[in-house]
Motif scaffolding. Structure first.
Motif, PDB file in Angstrom:
ATOM      1  N   TRP A   1       0.824  -1.207   0.000  1.00  0.00           N
ATOM      2  CA  TRP A   1       0.000   0.000   0.000  1.00  0.00           C
ATOM      3  C   TRP A   1       0.856   1.254   0.000  1.00  0.00           C
ATOM      4  O   TRP A   1       0.449   2.292  -0.522  1.00  0.00           O
TER       5      TRP A   1
ATOM      6  N   SER B   1       0.597   3.245  -3.665  1.00  0.00           N
ATOM      7  CA  SER B   1      -0.393   4.289  -3.430  1.00  0.00           C
ATOM      8  C   SER B   1      -0.194   5.482  -4.361  1.00  0.00           C
ATOM      9  O   SER B   1      -1.101   5.871  -5.102  1.00  0.00           O
ATOM     10  N   ASN B   2       0.993   6.058  -4.338  1.00  0.00           N
ATOM     11  CA  ASN B   2       1.252   7.232  -5.190  1.00  0.00           C
ATOM     12  C   ASN B   2       1.203   6.876  -6.664  1.00  0.00           C
ATOM     13  O   ASN B   2       0.748   7.671  -7.492  1.00  0.00           O
TER      14      ASN B   2
ATOM     15  N   LYS C   1      -2.434   6.696  -7.658  1.00  0.00           N
ATOM     16  CA  LYS C   1      -3.013   8.038  -7.704  1.00  0.00           C
ATOM     17  C   LYS C   1      -2.621   8.740  -8.994  1.00  0.00           C
ATOM     18  O   LYS C   1      -3.438   9.418  -9.625  1.00  0.00           O
TER      19      LYS C   1
ATOM     20  N   SER D   1     -13.936   3.811 -11.174  1.00  0.00           N
ATOM     21  CA  SER D   1     -13.494   3.230  -9.908  1.00  0.00           C
ATOM     22  C   SER D   1     -13.514   1.700  -9.931  1.00  0.00           C
ATOM     23  O   SER D   1     -12.714   1.056  -9.255  1.00  0.00           O
TER      24      SER D   1
ATOM     25  N   SER E   1      -5.235   4.204   6.189  1.00  0.00           N
ATOM     26  CA  SER E   1      -5.587   5.526   5.673  1.00  0.00           C
ATOM     27  C   SER E   1      -5.383   5.601   4.167  1.00  0.00           C
ATOM     28  O   SER E   1      -6.158   6.245   3.453  1.00  0.00           O
ATOM     29  N   MET E   2      -4.361   4.916   3.657  1.00  0.00           N
ATOM     30  CA  MET E   2      -4.129   4.891   2.214  1.00  0.00           C
ATOM     31  C   MET E   2      -5.230   4.108   1.506  1.00  0.00           C
ATOM     32  O   MET E   2      -5.718   4.505   0.448  1.00  0.00           O
TER      33      MET E   2
ATOM     34  N   GLN F   1      -8.229   3.800   2.530  1.00  0.00           N
ATOM     35  CA  GLN F   1      -9.452   4.591   2.592  1.00  0.00           C
ATOM     36  C   GLN F   1      -9.547   5.575   1.433  1.00  0.00           C
ATOM     37  O   GLN F   1     -10.638   5.840   0.919  1.00  0.00           O
ATOM     38  N   GLU F   2      -8.413   6.115   1.040  1.00  0.00           N
ATOM     39  CA  GLU F   2      -8.423   7.069  -0.070  1.00  0.00           C
ATOM     40  C   GLU F   2      -8.974   6.428  -1.341  1.00  0.00           C
ATOM     41  O   GLU F   2      -9.707   7.069  -2.098  1.00  0.00           O
ATOM     42  N   PHE F   3      -8.626   5.176  -1.576  1.00  0.00           N
ATOM     43  CA  PHE F   3      -9.124   4.496  -2.766  1.00  0.00           C
ATOM     44  C   PHE F   3     -10.583   4.100  -2.605  1.00  0.00           C
ATOM     45  O   PHE F   3     -11.365   4.184  -3.548  1.00  0.00           O
TER      46      PHE F   3
ATOM     47  N   GLU G   1     -12.802   5.665  -0.981  1.00  0.00           N
ATOM     48  CA  GLU G   1     -13.627   6.863  -1.144  1.00  0.00           C
ATOM     49  C   GLU G   1     -13.995   7.089  -2.600  1.00  0.00           C
ATOM     50  O   GLU G   1     -15.042   7.685  -2.898  1.00  0.00           O
ATOM     51  N   LEU G   2     -13.154   6.600  -3.510  1.00  0.00           N
ATOM     52  CA  LEU G   2     -13.459   6.733  -4.934  1.00  0.00           C
ATOM     53  C   LEU G   2     -14.636   5.852  -5.337  1.00  0.00           C
ATOM     54  O   LEU G   2     -15.316   6.125  -6.332  1.00  0.00           O
TER      55      LEU G   2
END
Length: 202
Positions: free
Chosen positions: A64, A68-69, A72, A83, A128-129, A131-133, A135-136
């Protein structure tokens, strides 16, 4: 400055070598400095303590953290139609990455078996990482009948457990041989199917 960076790289690499050869229980200052062939005092000078050195290693190697970056940026570059395609790619890549990384398999085992502030911190960062995905995906499932976050939790947990179980207890799980390309492809296909079903049955 170059010598400092080279030494830091040696120490971070040595963490992975100790994990691979001897396991997390052997992660000690003396052992890491021995593998890196550097003075143990440099661990304190460059990282402060053992936990920060291990954390530096994990941040560079955990799935992750690594992807992650990258994911993104791929989203920014519009390499994914939506998504569903993105989350499928993330989960399938997680399976492939985790199946091939012995150190990360041991990391998860360690995380599950010890009460460690460091491991809790790493878990929270990873969460937390993730969660960012997720949320999409939320807009697609708003006011629907499918709780995709629960499905994602089962898929992520299933990926970890299936691989760990087969690595430490034999190559088959539910009759699927994960030591073969066919078995791995079956799991990857199933991940895509589950995500697709969730999107279609919302």
């Amino acid at each position: 400055m170059k010598d400092k960076e080279n030494t830091k790289r040696k120490l971070i690499k040595a963490v992975g070598e100790v994990i691979k050869v001897e396991g997390f229980q052997s992660l000690k200052i003396s052992k890491i400095s021995q593998y890196a062939n550097v003075d143990r005092k440099l661990i304190y000078r460059y990282f402060g303590n053992l936990n920060y050195l291990v954390e530096a290693y994990i941040l560079e190697n955990d799935y992750w953290m690594v992807f992650s970056n990258q994911m993104k940026q791929m989203l920014v570059d519009k390499q994914f139609a939506g998504s569903e395609q993105l989350i499928t790619e993330i989960l399938q890549n997680q399976f492939k990455f985790f199946a091939s990384q012995k150190e990360m398999q041991r990391l998860i085992l360690w995380e599950l078996s010890v009460d460690s502030p460091l491991m809790k911190s790493i878990h929270n960062t990873r969460e937390s990482m993730g969660q960012e995905f997720l949320e999409l995906t939320d807009p697609h499932f708003d006011n629907g009948n499918v709780n995709f976050r629960a499905i994602a939790a089962i898929l992520v947990g299933g990926i970890y457990y299936t691989i760990l179980h087969t690595v430490y207890n034999g190559g088959k799980f539910a009759g699927i041989d994960l030591n073969t390309n066919t078995g791995k492809e079956d799991i990857l296909k199933a991940i895509g199917q589950i995500v697709s079903w969730a999107y279609k049955h919302d």
